[in-house]
Design a protein around this motif. Sequence first.
Motif, PDB file in Angstrom:
ATOM      1  N   ALA A 282     -90.279  62.667 -87.263  1.00  0.00           N
ATOM      2  CA  ALA A 282     -89.349  63.631 -86.804  1.00  0.00           C
ATOM      3  C   ALA A 282     -88.742  64.298 -86.065  1.00  0.00           C
ATOM      4  O   ALA A 282     -87.350  64.868 -85.866  1.00  0.00           O
ATOM      5  CB  ALA A 282     -89.992  65.045 -87.770  1.00  0.00           C
TER       6      ALA A 282
ATOM      7  N   THR B 237     -81.328  65.581 -92.539  1.00  0.00           N
ATOM      8  CA  THR B 237     -82.067  64.417 -94.167  1.00  0.00           C
ATOM      9  C   THR B 237     -82.259  63.026 -93.691  1.00  0.00           C
ATOM     10  O   THR B 237     -81.422  62.516 -92.993  1.00  0.00           O
ATOM     11  CB  THR B 237     -81.384  65.216 -95.167  1.00  0.00           C
ATOM     12  OG1 THR B 237     -81.331  66.940 -95.300  1.00  0.00           O
ATOM     13  CG2 THR B 237     -81.889  64.277 -96.442  1.00  0.00           C
TER      14      THR B 237
ATOM     15  N   ILE C 195     -89.496  67.448 -91.202  1.00  0.00           N
ATOM     16  CA  ILE C 195     -88.315  66.892 -91.816  1.00  0.00           C
ATOM     17  C   ILE C 195     -87.868  66.415 -93.309  1.00  0.00           C
ATOM     18  O   ILE C 195     -88.149  66.260 -94.189  1.00  0.00           O
ATOM     19  CB  ILE C 195     -88.096  65.372 -91.182  1.00  0.00           C
ATOM     20  CG1 ILE C 195     -86.265  64.609 -90.794  1.00  0.00           C
ATOM     21  CG2 ILE C 195     -88.318  63.942 -91.969  1.00  0.00           C
ATOM     22  CD1 ILE C 195     -86.066  65.773 -89.933  1.00  0.00           C
ATOM     23  N   GLN C 196     -86.368  66.797 -93.878  1.00  0.00           N
ATOM     24  CA  GLN C 196     -86.510  66.734 -94.920  1.00  0.00           C
ATOM     25  C   GLN C 196     -85.852  65.392 -95.587  1.00  0.00           C
ATOM     26  O   GLN C 196     -85.546  64.530 -94.803  1.00  0.00           O
ATOM     27  CB  GLN C 196     -84.770  67.641 -95.186  1.00  0.00           C
ATOM     28  CG  GLN C 196     -84.607  67.850 -97.270  1.00  0.00           C
ATOM     29  CD  GLN C 196     -84.023  69.408 -97.054  1.00  0.00           C
ATOM     30  OE1 GLN C 196     -83.823  70.183 -97.780  1.00  0.00           O
ATOM     31  NE2 GLN C 196     -82.723  68.349 -96.899  1.00  0.00           N
TER      32      GLN C 196
ATOM     33  N   THR D 129     -90.063  66.851 -98.750  1.00  0.00           N
ATOM     34  CA  THR D 129     -90.434  67.367 -96.977  1.00  0.00           C
ATOM     35  C   THR D 129     -91.508  66.775 -96.242  1.00  0.00           C
ATOM     36  O   THR D 129     -92.953  66.011 -97.756  1.00  0.00           O
ATOM     37  CB  THR D 129     -90.823  68.973 -96.508  1.00  0.00           C
ATOM     38  OG1 THR D 129     -90.070  69.299 -97.018  1.00  0.00           O
ATOM     39  CG2 THR D 129     -91.175  68.952 -95.154  1.00  0.00           C
TER      40      THR D 129
ATOM     41  N   ARG E 228     -84.552  65.113 -85.064  1.00  0.00           N
ATOM     42  CA  ARG E 228     -84.261  65.767 -84.816  1.00  0.00           C
ATOM     43  C   ARG E 228     -83.277  65.968 -83.329  1.00  0.00           C
ATOM     44  O   ARG E 228     -82.092  66.411 -83.380  1.00  0.00           O
ATOM     45  CB  ARG E 228     -85.299  67.183 -84.705  1.00  0.00           C
ATOM     46  CG  ARG E 228     -85.597  67.114 -86.433  1.00  0.00           C
ATOM     47  CD  ARG E 228     -86.526  68.361 -85.743  1.00  0.00           C
ATOM     48  NE  ARG E 228     -86.918  68.751 -87.627  1.00  0.00           N
ATOM     49  CZ  ARG E 228     -86.226  69.240 -88.664  1.00  0.00           C
ATOM     50  NH1 ARG E 228     -85.300  69.495 -88.204  1.00  0.00           N
ATOM     51  NH2 ARG E 228     -87.088  69.078 -89.320  1.00  0.00           N
TER      52      ARG E 228
ATOM     53  N   VAL F  41     -79.900  59.001 -91.590  1.00  0.00           N
ATOM     54  CA  VAL F  41     -79.810  60.292 -91.277  1.00  0.00           C
ATOM     55  C   VAL F  41     -78.152  61.078 -91.505  1.00  0.00           C
ATOM     56  O   VAL F  41     -77.499  60.098 -91.625  1.00  0.00           O
ATOM     57  CB  VAL F  41     -80.273  60.254 -90.299  1.00  0.00           C
ATOM     58  CG1 VAL F  41     -80.358  61.927 -89.651  1.00  0.00           C
ATOM     59  CG2 VAL F  41     -81.515  60.061 -89.881  1.00  0.00           C
TER      60      VAL F  41
END
Length: 497
Positions: free
Chosen positions: A44, A131, A90-91, A82, A48, A122
Amino acid sequence: MAKETNIQPIDENELIKVRHEKLKAFEEKGVAPFGHRYDVTHHAADIRAEFGNIEGEEDAGDVKIAGRLMAIRGHGKASFATISDVTGTIQIYFKLDILGEEKYSQFRLLDIGDIIGLEGKVFKTKRGELTVRVENFDLLSKSLRPLPEKFHGLKDLETRYRQRYLDLIVNPDVRETFLKRTEIIKSIRKYLDDRNFIEVETPILTPIAGGAAARPFITHHNTLDIDLYLRIATELNLKRLIVGGLERVYEIGRIFRNEGMDMRHNPEFTSVEIYQAYGDYRDLIEVTEGIVCAAAEKVCGGTKIICDGVELELKNPPRLSMNDAVKNKTGKDFLSCQTVDDARRMADEIGVAYEQRFGIGGILNAAFEAKVEDDLIQPIFITGHPTEISPLAKRNPNDPRITDRFEFFVLGRELANGFTELNDPIDQKLRFEEQLKAREAGDEEAHVMDTDFIRALEYGLPPTGGLGIGVDRLVMLLTDSPSIRDVLLFPTMKNIE
């Protein structure tokens, strides 16, 4: 008048039954409910970091991730969920048109708590949420028990400590504490390795419980038909290695003491013990400060921290003798006493309890513990401990009633203990004999005679400084944790019948 409600709590056994039915449904579809190896390309936090700055809803990159489902929202033709892994959450986005009827029907059988692996692209939603659009997924482990209810979480301390695996799943701050614990231990190793200390391992099972004033755990070796003790310290074996010529040694390991349990004590705990030949307690004071500050900088970003609501500066702590600390607090100078009766009268005047077997040094220490210790909030080194309570420390050359010893206190807690090591085998033997008398007088924690350690000293221990730091207490300090159980993955607990 409060409105009545007919809502009844959901029976956990019923929820478990439903999950077993879903497990069978997966098997009927030819899907193994407990999968195998999965190639993970991203966590995750990686997603990001790599894709956090993308704009719009355009696909930004392909990823394969794995983790535990922590939320599912919607069960129509499209649903958000999630997923959680060791780095965070992370969604993810499931859509019927992308997955197809069969795969989407498998998605509908998923529960919160299931572990899945997925691959997809992503993107950012219209609301700007990073997401992963799921293009395929695999069930890696079906969760057969429901997690604690979302909005209340896992609060009960007994359950949290007994079922740490569940605590780690649902409480991200707990996971963060133990990740910091790992970083703190790595920081200690790096600090010592960079200064040419050698990490060693010494036995946990020992024929003599020595090196500290504590009650040991006893076990039995069947083949040798002898009782052995779980070590209460690593000190004596590490000093044997200094005798053998390993000039700088340390050990990070588990210590076992058969004594009380409270917010700061657990029967097994982790310590680091450090010994430096040709140094003394002053060198080890510097090492103590260096280790603590390096760890604070690693996990807190600096040496100024907040713990228990108090701002603390860990750098450059002051030094104060035990006798002066007591004198400053009570006005009583115990080292001015000529006789034990003088010390007893002083203690009586300030309401300090003591045992009849205590000498002047023992009464001074009792006064320190009763009147001073709890008020040592800001970091401080207390020095000059009485010889009577320091059987392994070298006497001060100017005052044989005290030793060249220190303890490091923060928030009223002892965090470290160190001293110039006693390297005179004749004096050491006399100290052990005094400790044996104390045991005969009822002190179950007094040291026993270790004739082999005396023999080692007779070969010659160079001038040496030694230090022990409670790793768990250091982690408590740097993670602002109120109890030692909060920083032990598996604390000792009373059995539940």
